[in-house]
Design a protein around this motif. Structure first.
Motif, PDB file in Angstrom:
ATOM      1  N   SER A  89     -30.154  56.082  80.798  1.00 41.20           N
ATOM      2  CA  SER A  89     -28.912  55.012  80.779  1.00 41.20           C
ATOM      3  C   SER A  89     -28.877  54.547  79.432  1.00 41.20           C
ATOM      4  CB  SER A  89     -28.974  54.223  81.811  1.00 41.20           C
ATOM      5  OG  SER A  89     -28.062  53.328  81.729  1.00 41.20           O
ATOM      6  N   LEU A  90     -28.051  54.547  78.818  1.00 40.14           N
ATOM      7  CA  LEU A  90     -27.925  53.959  77.063  1.00 40.14           C
ATOM      8  C   LEU A  90     -27.006  52.830  77.447  1.00 40.14           C
ATOM      9  CD1 LEU A  90     -27.697  57.256  75.076  1.00 40.14           C
ATOM     10  CD2 LEU A  90     -29.624  55.889  75.856  1.00 40.14           C
ATOM     11  N   ILE A  91     -26.309  52.540  78.162  1.00 38.31           N
ATOM     12  CA  ILE A  91     -25.401  51.308  78.427  1.00 38.31           C
ATOM     13  C   ILE A  91     -25.420  50.775  79.959  1.00 38.31           C
ATOM     14  CG2 ILE A  91     -23.092  50.091  78.082  1.00 38.31           C
ATOM     15  CD1 ILE A  91     -22.421  52.351  76.140  1.00 38.31           C
ATOM     16  N   PRO A  92     -26.184  49.565  80.168  1.00 39.64           N
ATOM     17  CA  PRO A  92     -26.274  49.273  81.411  1.00 39.64           C
ATOM     18  C   PRO A  92     -24.932  49.215  82.238  1.00 39.64           C
ATOM     19  CG  PRO A  92     -26.914  47.480  80.143  1.00 39.64           C
ATOM     20  CD  PRO A  92     -26.576  48.573  79.234  1.00 39.64           C
ATOM     21  N   GLU A  93     -24.694  49.216  83.553  1.00 41.50           N
ATOM     22  CA  GLU A  93     -23.590  49.031  84.418  1.00 41.50           C
ATOM     23  C   GLU A  93     -22.854  47.280  84.423  1.00 41.50           C
ATOM     24  OE1 GLU A  93     -23.125  50.928  87.868  1.00 41.50           O
ATOM     25  OE2 GLU A  93     -23.989  53.183  87.060  1.00 41.50           O
ATOM     26  N   GLY A  94     -23.826  46.553  84.205  1.00 48.23           N
ATOM     27  CA  GLY A  94     -23.438  45.109  84.479  1.00 48.23           C
ATOM     28  C   GLY A  94     -22.703  44.456  83.372  1.00 48.23           C
ATOM     29  N   ALA A  95     -21.685  43.812  83.643  1.00 48.88           N
ATOM     30  CA  ALA A  95     -20.884  43.247  82.420  1.00 48.88           C
ATOM     31  C   ALA A  95     -21.879  42.752  81.688  1.00 48.88           C
ATOM     32  CB  ALA A  95     -19.758  42.493  82.958  1.00 48.88           C
ATOM     33  N   GLY A  99     -22.782  43.748  78.001  1.00 48.79           N
ATOM     34  CA  GLY A  99     -22.564  42.627  76.715  1.00 48.79           C
ATOM     35  C   GLY A  99     -23.684  42.374  75.795  1.00 48.79           C
ATOM     36  N   ILE A 100     -24.770  42.326  76.265  1.00 37.67           N
ATOM     37  CA  ILE A 100     -26.040  41.981  75.383  1.00 37.67           C
ATOM     38  C   ILE A 100     -26.262  43.244  74.821  1.00 37.67           C
ATOM     39  CG2 ILE A 100     -28.506  41.615  75.359  1.00 37.67           C
ATOM     40  CD1 ILE A 100     -28.236  39.831  77.805  1.00 37.67           C
ATOM     41  N   ARG A 154     -38.573  37.167  66.283  1.00 38.08           N
ATOM     42  CA  ARG A 154     -38.436  35.711  67.250  1.00 38.08           C
ATOM     43  C   ARG A 154     -37.667  36.146  68.377  1.00 38.08           C
ATOM     44  NH1 ARG A 154     -37.205  32.997  62.257  1.00 38.08           N
ATOM     45  NH2 ARG A 154     -35.032  33.353  62.641  1.00 38.08           N
ATOM     46  N   HIS A 155     -36.676  37.121  68.428  1.00 35.68           N
ATOM     47  CA  HIS A 155     -35.885  37.538  69.553  1.00 35.68           C
ATOM     48  C   HIS A 155     -36.709  38.360  70.495  1.00 35.68           C
ATOM     49  CE1 HIS A 155     -32.750  39.227  71.952  1.00 35.68           C
ATOM     50  NE2 HIS A 155     -33.027  40.681  72.034  1.00 35.68           N
ATOM     51  N   LEU A 156     -37.584  39.095  70.168  1.00 34.90           N
ATOM     52  CA  LEU A 156     -38.500  39.769  70.732  1.00 34.90           C
ATOM     53  C   LEU A 156     -39.732  39.325  71.298  1.00 34.90           C
ATOM     54  CD1 LEU A 156     -38.253  43.179  68.463  1.00 34.90           C
ATOM     55  CD2 LEU A 156     -37.715  43.014  70.836  1.00 34.90           C
ATOM     56  N   SER A 157     -39.934  38.008  70.931  1.00 34.75           N
ATOM     57  CA  SER A 157     -41.499  37.150  71.201  1.00 34.75           C
ATOM     58  C   SER A 157     -41.342  36.946  72.480  1.00 34.75           C
ATOM     59  CB  SER A 157     -41.554  36.284  70.151  1.00 34.75           C
ATOM     60  OG  SER A 157     -40.493  35.186  70.499  1.00 34.75           O
ATOM     61  N   ASP A 158     -40.323  37.013  73.398  1.00 35.78           N
ATOM     62  CA  ASP A 158     -40.667  36.691  74.957  1.00 35.78           C
ATOM     63  C   ASP A 158     -41.050  37.819  75.672  1.00 35.78           C
ATOM     64  OD1 ASP A 158     -38.420  38.155  74.986  1.00 35.78           O
ATOM     65  OD2 ASP A 158     -36.975  36.891  75.930  1.00 35.78           O
ATOM     66  N   GLY A 159     -41.438  38.781  75.250  1.00 35.48           N
ATOM     67  CA  GLY A 159     -41.989  39.853  75.906  1.00 35.48           C
ATOM     68  C   GLY A 159     -41.161  41.349  75.958  1.00 35.48           C
ATOM     69  N   GLU A 161     -39.489  44.753  75.601  1.00 38.55           N
ATOM     70  CA  GLU A 161     -39.939  45.848  75.015  1.00 38.55           C
ATOM     71  C   GLU A 161     -38.827  46.382  74.099  1.00 38.55           C
ATOM     72  OE1 GLU A 161     -41.197  48.865  77.860  1.00 38.55           O
ATOM     73  OE2 GLU A 161     -43.089  47.898  78.066  1.00 38.55           O
ATOM     74  N   TYR A 162     -37.912  46.037  74.547  1.00 35.21           N
ATOM     75  CA  TYR A 162     -36.605  46.666  73.722  1.00 35.21           C
ATOM     76  C   TYR A 162     -35.534  45.391  73.351  1.00 35.21           C
ATOM     77  CZ  TYR A 162     -38.281  51.299  74.445  1.00 35.21           C
ATOM     78  OH  TYR A 162     -38.979  52.332  74.407  1.00 35.21           O
ATOM     79  N   LEU A 163     -34.613  45.574  72.441  1.00 36.95           N
ATOM     80  CA  LEU A 163     -33.720  44.666  72.339  1.00 36.95           C
ATOM     81  C   LEU A 163     -32.783  43.905  73.437  1.00 36.95           C
ATOM     82  CD1 LEU A 163     -32.676  45.971  68.666  1.00 36.95           C
ATOM     83  CD2 LEU A 163     -34.202  43.938  69.132  1.00 36.95           C
ATOM     84  N   ALA A 164     -32.321  44.719  74.173  1.00 36.24           N
ATOM     85  CA  ALA A 164     -31.513  44.246  75.189  1.00 36.24           C
ATOM     86  C   ALA A 164     -32.334  44.310  76.589  1.00 36.24           C
ATOM     87  CB  ALA A 164     -30.404  45.030  75.479  1.00 36.24           C
ATOM     88  N   GLY A 165     -33.756  44.339  76.466  1.00 40.05           N
ATOM     89  CA  GLY A 165     -34.704  44.502  77.662  1.00 40.05           C
ATOM     90  C   GLY A 165     -34.981  45.897  77.808  1.00 40.05           C
ATOM     91  N   GLU A 166     -34.074  46.801  78.528  1.00 41.74           N
ATOM     92  CA  GLU A 166     -34.357  48.005  78.560  1.00 41.74           C
ATOM     93  C   GLU A 166     -33.814  48.946  77.315  1.00 41.74           C
ATOM     94  OE1 GLU A 166     -35.845  49.204  81.130  1.00 41.74           O
ATOM     95  OE2 GLU A 166     -36.119  47.345  82.076  1.00 41.74           O
TER      96      GLU A 166
END
Length: 217
Positions: A89-95, A99-100, A154-159, A161-166
């Protein structure tokens, strides 16, 4: 969910950054395709036949039956929408989640790509054409890209793995130009230990099986 059957046709070049972006998406989705090589040095992309497919004379171009689409990021989105539920999945289904992803796709195109592609063009592509590069412009672009990657750190520093999470298109879009920083000695911008989260993200991205397959094409 559309199941891949007859191969899609991609007109491009296996070393082209934008062609590689599309091939990366196709391999993540597990969609069969045929790559039709376009000889840029011979000017095939400016031929009357090719201009019927892509009026600006650029690659890549996707043909899906009678449907034709150009611009690599648009092609990747089309592939994800058509083959949703198949492969990665390259774009999640949730709005909100989608959006992220869109947010970071925009960051890649508007903020990361200009200095990164500018450096590749200035230091690699100009050299391949026998042209002199502009050292001042290169230094400015390096500084700009360093500043961009500070924000990524800074964006990735909260753990994450990828820019939008997945993993998503937001990450995938970065790979083709990013890897070409290596031949010009600037890959440390993405792999310096001083930005450990960017380094981990980048190494995770280019270690993906689909990307390794693209590089072997």
């Amino acid at each position: 969910m559309t199941t891949p059957d007859s191969p899609l046709t991609v007109y491009g070049n296996p070393l082209s950054t934008c062609t590689r972006r599309v091939l990366f998406a196709l391999r993540e989705k597990g969609v069969p395709y045929e790559l039709v090589a376009v000889d840029l040095r011979a000017g095939e992309h400016k031929s009357p036949e090719f201009l019927k497919l892509q009026p600006f004379g650029q690659i890549p171009v996707l043909q899906d039956g009678t449907f034709t689409l150009f611009e690599s990021r648009a092609i990747c989105r089309y592939i994800e929408r058509k083959y949703r539920g198949h492969g990665t999945s390259l774009i999640p289904e949730g709005a909100k989640e989608a959006g992220i992803v869109d947010e970071w796709c925009s960051v890649e195109q508007a903020i990361f790509d200009p200095p990164c592609s500018g450096l590749v063009s200035e230091l690699l592509f100009k050299k391949s054409r026998g042209l002199e590069h502009d050292p001042l412009r290169a230094r400015v672009l390096v500084r700009q890209l360093e500043e961009v990657m500070d924000v990524y750190e800074r964006h990735l520093s909260d753990g994450k793995e990828y820019l939008a999470g997945e993993f998503s298109l937001a990450d995938l879009f970065h790979a083709p130009y990013g890897v070409y920083l290596a031949p010009v000695g600037l890959l440390p911008i993405l792999t310096t230990p001083s930005r450990p989260h960017v380094k981990a993200w980048w190494e995770r991205l280019v270690a993906r099986k689909a990307w390794r397959e693209v590089e072997e094409t």
